[in-house]
Design an enzyme around this catalytic site. Sequence first.
Site, PDB file in Angstrom:
ATOM      1  N   ASP A  53      -1.837  10.752  -4.512  1.00 49.13           N
ATOM      2  CA  ASP A  53      -2.386  11.841  -5.339  1.00 49.13           C
ATOM      3  C   ASP A  53      -3.155  12.865  -4.523  1.00 49.13           C
ATOM      4  O   ASP A  53      -3.598  12.604  -3.405  1.00 49.13           O
ATOM      5  CB  ASP A  53      -3.352  11.266  -6.382  1.00 49.13           C
ATOM      6  CG  ASP A  53      -4.669  10.800  -5.745  1.00 49.13           C
ATOM      7  OD1 ASP A  53      -4.619   9.908  -4.869  1.00 49.13           O
ATOM      8  OD2 ASP A  53      -5.732  11.363  -6.080  1.00 49.13           O
TER       9      ASP A  53
ATOM     10  N   GLU B 171       0.840  -1.206   0.000  1.00 46.35           N
ATOM     11  CA  GLU B 171       0.000   0.000   0.000  1.00 46.35           C
ATOM     12  C   GLU B 171       0.870   1.251   0.000  1.00 46.35           C
ATOM     13  O   GLU B 171       2.018   1.204   0.435  1.00 46.35           O
ATOM     14  CB  GLU B 171      -0.858   0.010   1.274  1.00 46.35           C
ATOM     15  CG  GLU B 171      -2.331  -0.159   1.055  1.00 46.35           C
ATOM     16  CD  GLU B 171      -3.024   1.002   0.358  1.00 46.35           C
ATOM     17  OE1 GLU B 171      -2.444   1.670  -0.525  1.00 46.35           O
ATOM     18  OE2 GLU B 171      -4.182   1.239   0.701  1.00 46.35           O
ATOM     19  N   ASP B 172       0.296   2.330  -0.453  1.00 51.25           N
ATOM     20  CA  ASP B 172       1.022   3.601  -0.404  1.00 51.25           C
ATOM     21  C   ASP B 172       0.988   4.198   0.999  1.00 51.25           C
ATOM     22  O   ASP B 172       2.009   4.580   1.554  1.00 51.25           O
ATOM     23  CB  ASP B 172       0.463   4.601  -1.441  1.00 51.25           C
ATOM     24  CG  ASP B 172      -1.054   4.752  -1.383  1.00 51.25           C
ATOM     25  OD1 ASP B 172      -1.717   4.064  -0.562  1.00 51.25           O
ATOM     26  OD2 ASP B 172      -1.591   5.553  -2.168  1.00 51.25           O
TER      27      ASP B 172
ATOM     28  N   ARG C  99       0.986  11.954  -8.488  1.00 48.16           N
ATOM     29  CA  ARG C  99       1.422  10.594  -8.152  1.00 48.16           C
ATOM     30  C   ARG C  99       2.866  10.366  -8.579  1.00 48.16           C
ATOM     31  O   ARG C  99       3.605   9.602  -7.979  1.00 48.16           O
ATOM     32  CB  ARG C  99       0.553   9.551  -8.872  1.00 48.16           C
ATOM     33  CG  ARG C  99      -0.878   9.501  -8.402  1.00 48.16           C
ATOM     34  CD  ARG C  99      -1.582   8.304  -9.029  1.00 48.16           C
ATOM     35  NE  ARG C  99      -3.024   8.362  -8.870  1.00 48.16           N
ATOM     36  CZ  ARG C  99      -3.697   7.956  -7.792  1.00 48.16           C
ATOM     37  NH1 ARG C  99      -3.059   7.468  -6.756  1.00 48.16           N
ATOM     38  NH2 ARG C  99      -5.011   8.042  -7.746  1.00 48.16           N
TER      39      ARG C  99
ATOM     40  N   ASP D 142      -4.144   5.375   6.516  1.00 49.58           N
ATOM     41  CA  ASP D 142      -4.651   6.590   7.125  1.00 49.58           C
ATOM     42  C   ASP D 142      -5.644   6.175   8.227  1.00 49.58           C
ATOM     43  O   ASP D 142      -5.224   5.826   9.326  1.00 49.58           O
ATOM     44  CB  ASP D 142      -5.302   7.397   5.994  1.00 49.58           C
ATOM     45  CG  ASP D 142      -5.765   8.769   6.394  1.00 49.58           C
ATOM     46  OD1 ASP D 142      -5.132   9.374   7.256  1.00 49.58           O
ATOM     47  OD2 ASP D 142      -6.759   9.256   5.817  1.00 49.58           O
TER      48      ASP D 142
ATOM     49  N   PHE E 243      -1.505  15.801   4.722  1.00 58.41           N
ATOM     50  CA  PHE E 243      -1.918  15.216   3.448  1.00 58.41           C
ATOM     51  C   PHE E 243      -0.737  15.257   2.481  1.00 58.41           C
ATOM     52  O   PHE E 243      -0.221  16.312   2.162  1.00 58.41           O
ATOM     53  CB  PHE E 243      -3.134  15.950   2.859  1.00 58.41           C
ATOM     54  CG  PHE E 243      -3.739  15.165   1.744  1.00 58.41           C
ATOM     55  CD1 PHE E 243      -4.610  14.117   2.017  1.00 58.41           C
ATOM     56  CD2 PHE E 243      -3.411  15.429   0.430  1.00 58.41           C
ATOM     57  CE1 PHE E 243      -5.143  13.350   0.995  1.00 58.41           C
ATOM     58  CE2 PHE E 243      -3.944  14.669  -0.597  1.00 58.41           C
ATOM     59  CZ  PHE E 243      -4.808  13.628  -0.319  1.00 58.41           C
TER      60      PHE E 243
HETATM   61  P1  IMP Z   1      -7.688   4.676   4.788  1.00 62.28           P
HETATM   62  O1  IMP Z   1      -8.737   3.668   4.412  1.00 62.28           O
HETATM   63  O2  IMP Z   1      -8.268   5.877   5.480  1.00 62.28           O
HETATM   64  O3  IMP Z   1      -6.535   4.079   5.547  1.00 62.28           O
HETATM   65  O4  IMP Z   1      -7.214   5.322   3.447  1.00 62.28           O
HETATM   66  C1  IMP Z   1      -6.217   4.830   2.737  1.00 62.28           C
HETATM   67  C2  IMP Z   1      -6.173   5.439   1.364  1.00 62.28           C
HETATM   68  O5  IMP Z   1      -6.540   6.825   1.333  1.00 62.28           O
HETATM   69  C3  IMP Z   1      -4.745   5.373   0.918  1.00 62.28           C
HETATM   70  O6  IMP Z   1      -4.470   4.135   0.329  1.00 62.28           O
HETATM   71  C4  IMP Z   1      -4.663   6.535  -0.034  1.00 62.28           C
HETATM   72  O7  IMP Z   1      -5.086   6.114  -1.300  1.00 62.28           O
HETATM   73  C5  IMP Z   1      -5.626   7.554   0.538  1.00 62.28           C
HETATM   74  N1  IMP Z   1      -4.894   8.526   1.380  1.00 62.28           N
HETATM   75  C6  IMP Z   1      -4.871   8.598   2.719  1.00 62.28           C
HETATM   76  N2  IMP Z   1      -4.082   9.598   3.150  1.00 62.28           N
HETATM   77  C7  IMP Z   1      -3.566  10.167   2.045  1.00 62.28           C
HETATM   78  C8  IMP Z   1      -2.642  11.245   1.819  1.00 62.28           C
HETATM   79  O8  IMP Z   1      -2.103  11.900   2.737  1.00 62.28           O
HETATM   80  N3  IMP Z   1      -2.359  11.507   0.516  1.00 62.28           N
HETATM   81  C9  IMP Z   1      -2.881  10.823  -0.517  1.00 62.28           C
HETATM   82  N4  IMP Z   1      -3.726   9.805  -0.354  1.00 62.28           N
HETATM   83  C10 IMP Z   1      -4.080   9.476   0.915  1.00 62.28           C
HETATM   84 MG    MG Z   2      -3.920   3.513  -1.446  1.00 67.01          MG
END
Ligand code: IMP
Ligand code: MG
Length: 180
Positions: free
Chosen positions: A162, A102-103, A168, A106, A155
Amino acid sequence: MSDTNAKISVLIPEERVEARIRELGEQISSDYAGRSIHMICVLKGGVYFMTALSKRISEDVPVTLDFMSVSSYGDDTKSSGVVKIVKDLDQPIEGKDVLIVEDIIDSGRSLYYLTGLLRDRHPASLHLCTLLDKPDRRVKEVKVDYEGFVIEDKFVVGCGMDYQQKYRNLPYIGVVELPE
Ligand code: IMP
Ligand code: MG
């Protein structure tokens, strides 16, 4: 050609990102010695990190790849908690040593959902590797096995991440200064 580009400041420079990916590759190669790794990339953000990481895995550890796309409904910078599969895997994962790549994690909602779903398909093992982790924002607990960097609640863009589908391709991790 001019676009309304947001202001971006460098949080983690390219050299540090690359050095860390190299370290993760060494660690993962040693942990998976004698086995193979079936990497699952969470599109689209994970694609840059997965290709970079896969190139740092030892040649003695065979790597295969598959892709999955989930979307969490929400606005541009906050996810809503509702997760849907947009693209499922091409291959079954039963009996495979799966590493989700994963990138960024969050709230943890997407990965919480995804790991539950993949575990039900009976992989031999299931581990998670993320380039970035924002633990302060966690709503759902997920076990992170490998992480590149822990960052505070900002962020970020670049290295696959992105803002409104842009940035990206930046080779560093940057912070977007969002308009008020
Ligand atoms: P989660 O389900 O809230 O953990 O969200 C995860 C996804 O939200 C990540 O895989 C990203 O695609 C996107 N995301 C969360 N934080 C960021 C950020 O700071 N920049 C860009 N994308 C983010
Ligand atoms: Mg992601």
